[in-house]
Design an enzyme around this catalytic site. Structure first.
Site, PDB file in Angstrom:
ATOM      1  N   CYS A  65       0.851  -1.191   0.000  1.00 31.88           N
ATOM      2  CA  CYS A  65       0.000   0.000   0.000  1.00 31.88           C
ATOM      3  C   CYS A  65       0.886   1.239   0.000  1.00 31.88           C
ATOM      4  O   CYS A  65       1.910   1.284   0.697  1.00 31.88           O
ATOM      5  CB  CYS A  65      -0.894  -0.003   1.222  1.00 31.88           C
ATOM      6  SG  CYS A  65      -2.013   1.426   1.300  1.00 31.88           S
ATOM      7  N   ASP A 210      -7.329   9.675  -5.159  1.00 36.54           N
ATOM      8  CA  ASP A 210      -6.567   8.742  -4.336  1.00 36.54           C
ATOM      9  C   ASP A 210      -5.165   8.639  -4.930  1.00 36.54           C
ATOM     10  O   ASP A 210      -4.925   9.004  -6.083  1.00 36.54           O
ATOM     11  CB  ASP A 210      -7.241   7.368  -4.326  1.00 36.54           C
ATOM     12  CG  ASP A 210      -6.857   6.534  -3.099  1.00 36.54           C
ATOM     13  OD1 ASP A 210      -5.925   6.933  -2.383  1.00 36.54           O
ATOM     14  OD2 ASP A 210      -7.498   5.490  -2.884  1.00 36.54           O
ATOM     15  N   ASN A 211      -4.225   8.155  -4.113  1.00 36.93           N
ATOM     16  CA  ASN A 211      -2.874   7.862  -4.583  1.00 36.93           C
ATOM     17  C   ASN A 211      -2.182   9.074  -5.207  1.00 36.93           C
ATOM     18  O   ASN A 211      -1.711   9.044  -6.345  1.00 36.93           O
ATOM     19  CB  ASN A 211      -2.905   6.682  -5.558  1.00 36.93           C
ATOM     20  CG  ASN A 211      -3.452   5.430  -4.900  1.00 36.93           C
ATOM     21  OD1 ASN A 211      -3.031   5.067  -3.804  1.00 36.93           O
ATOM     22  ND2 ASN A 211      -4.416   4.789  -5.538  1.00 36.93           N
TER      23      ASN A 211
END
Length: 418
Positions: A65, A210-211
Site C-alpha cells: 500500500c 486517491d494515490n
C-alpha cells in the site's frame, strides 16, 4: 511485522496486505468476463477458463500500500487514511497472463494517438463515489497506466488469477486482478472487469482522488478547493525506497547478560530498482554501519546486470549482528536504505495529506530497563492501538506533532540516563 518477517521471503496469503475500498463483490468464475475495448481495432470479452489457457508467467512480487507506515504521518497531522504500520505489505508468488498479449489480441502493438493509456476498472456499483461518464462505469474503482508500461515485457504487467499456487481469495481480487510490479498497490485493480485503451489517463473518481502525494502545506480542504487532485505531477505510480526494523520488536527486552544481538528488517524500492545498501546507526546518524542483505530475489530480466533492466520486484531482508553493549549505550537504533539510483530514506518525514510514501529513517528507541537490560520502542503501533514513541510525543504536543506546520521538536531520541 515480526510474524510476517519470520515466514521468510515468500509470505502466506493470510498475512498478505488487504486493502479494499468497499465490500468484496460476489463474482463467479464460470460467468465472469473481462472486456477489452476503447480505441482498439478488435474489441473482445474473455472468460476465466479462456484466460487461464493462455501463456502465463509466474514470479514473486511485493504488493505494498502507498500508505505503508502511514501511522507515523498521522502522528504529525491527521491524513486522509487509516493507520498502517510498517506491515502494509506482502511478498508472494503470482501467476497470470501478460497484459501485453491481451492488448496484442485486441490489435494494440504500440503506443500512439488514441492509444496512449490503458484504463483498468473493477465492477460497476462497487463503490459509492464516481464521476458522470467515468472510465469503468458508475461506482467502479479504476485507474490507468501508460501504454509503454503495459506493452513492455520487462515491466511484467499481468492479469493474475493465482497467488502462491492457488486461485485468488476474494479479498485479494478473485477471480482476476492486475499485478504491476514496482507500483503502489492502488494501481493493481482487483476484481478486474474492464480494460479500455484511451488517448488520455483514466477519468475515474479514484484515479484522481486517491494515490497522490501533494505538497506539505496542502490539506484536504485546499486540495479540493484549488484542484490539487487533478495536477498530474502529483500522481504516484512507482514505489519509493523504504524499509523498517522487524527485530528488535516493540517492547522487546534485551537482557543485561546478552553479549550480542542480531538486528533484522526489510527494505524495498520501486520501478524494479535494486536495494544495494542497508545501514544501521547507533549514534543518531553520525556514523553508519553496513548491514548484510541476506535474503533477496534473483532479478527478472538482464540477470546479473547492474543496469535498469535487471528488475527487482520484491523486498529484501537484512540483518546485522552487533555487540550488545553498543545497543545498550545508544539512545536509538536508526535504519536507512539506498537503491541502485542512490535514492535513500531521508532523515525526517515530510507530511502529505494522504499520508503516502512515508519513508524516513526507521527509528527504534532504546530505554533502560529495571532488570539492567534495555527495552525497545517502535514509533507507532498499527491501527487504533496506542503506543510508540511518536504516539507519546503527539499526545504531549496536544494530539499532533505538526512538523512542517509550525510544530516543535524532531524525531531524534533525547539523551537517556544510563
Amino acid at each position: 511485522l515480526p510474524e510476517m518477517f519470520d515466514y521468510g521471503f515468500i509470505g502466506p496469503v493470510n498475512l498478505h496486505i488487504v486493502r479494499n475500498h468497499g465490500a468484496v463483490p460476489k463474482i463467479q468464475w464460470e460467468t465472469h468476463k473481462i472486456s477489452f475495448g476503447g480505441n482498439v481495432p478488435k474489441p473482445f470479452d474473455i472468460g476465466m477458463d479462456e484466460l487461464v489457457a493462455m501463456p502465463t508467467e509466474t514470479f514473486p512480487v511485493l504488493v505494498t500500500c502507498a500508505g505503508n507506515r502511514r501511522k507515523e504521518q498521522n502522528m504529525i497531522k491527521k491524513s486522509i487514511g487509516f493507520n498502517w504500520g510498517p506491515c502494509g505489505i506482502g511478498n508472494t508468488m503470482w501467476k497470470g497472463v501478460p497484459l501485453r498479449l491481451l492488448l496484442n489480441r485486441a490489435g494494440i502493438f504500440k503506443s500512439g494517438p488514441g492509444a496512449r493509456f490503458v484504463c483498468l476498472a473493477g465492477p460497476e456499483g462497487e463503490l459509492p463515489k464516481s464521476y458522470d461518464g467515468q472510465d469503468g462505469g458508475p461506482g467502479s474503482y479504476g485507474t490507468s497506466i501508460d501504454m509503454e508500461t503495459a506493452l513492455d515485457p520487462t515491466s511484467d504487467v499481468i492479469l493474475a488469477f493465482e497467488q502462491n499456487g492457488k486461485r485468488l481469495q476474494p479479498d485479494h481480487g478473485y477471480p482476476c486482478r492486475v499485478i504491476i510490479p514496482g507500483y503502489i498497490g492502488g494501481r493493481m485493480i482487483k476484481f478486474l472487469c474492464k480494460v479500455l485503451v484511451t488517448d488520455a489517463e483514466s477519468k475515474n473518481f479514484y484515479h484522481f482522488n486517491d494515490n497522490r502525494v501533494l505538497p506539505v502545506g496542502v490539506d484536504a480542504e485546499m486540495a479540493t478547493a484549488e484542484g490539487w487532485w487533478f495536477k498530474e505531477e502529483y500522481i504516484i505510480n512507482n514505489l519509493n525506497i523504504n524499509g523498517a526494523i522487524a527485530y528488535p520488536q516493540h517492547d522487546e527486552v534485551l537482557p543485561a547478560n546478552e553479549s550480542t544481538y542480531t538486528i533484522k528488517g526489510y527494505a524495498y524500492s520501486g520501478g524494479g530498482r535494486k536495494v544495494i545498501r542497508t545501514e544501521v546507526s547507533f549514534d543518531q546518524g553520525q556514523s553508519w554501519t553496513l548491514a548484510n542483505i541476506n535474503v533477496r530475489e534473483k532479478p527478472r530480466w538482464a540477470a546479473g546486470s547492474s543496469g535498469d533492466k535487471a528488475k527487482h520486484w520484491c523486498w529484501c531482508h537484512w540483518e546485522y549482528t552487533v555487540d550488545a553493549a553498543l545497543i545498550k549505550g545508544a539512545n536509538e537504533i536508526c535504519f536507512r536504505a539506498f537503491d541502485q539510483s542512490q535514492n535513500q530514506m531521508p532523515e525526517r518525514p515530510t507530511w502529505n495529506v494522504m499520508g503516502m510514501l512515508n519513508n524516513p529513517w526507521y527509528r527504534v528507541r532504546v530505554h533502560s530497563h529495571p532488570t539492567g537490560g534495555v527495552k525497545f520502542e517502535h514509533p507507532t503501533i498499527a491501527g487504533p492501538t496506542p503506543g510508540g514513541w511518536m504516539h507519546k510525543m503527539a499526545e504531549e504536543a496536544g494530539g499532533e506533532l505538526l512538523w512542517g506546520w509550525g510544530g516543535q521538536g524532531n524525531p531524534a531520541a533525547p539523551q537517556r540516563a544510563h
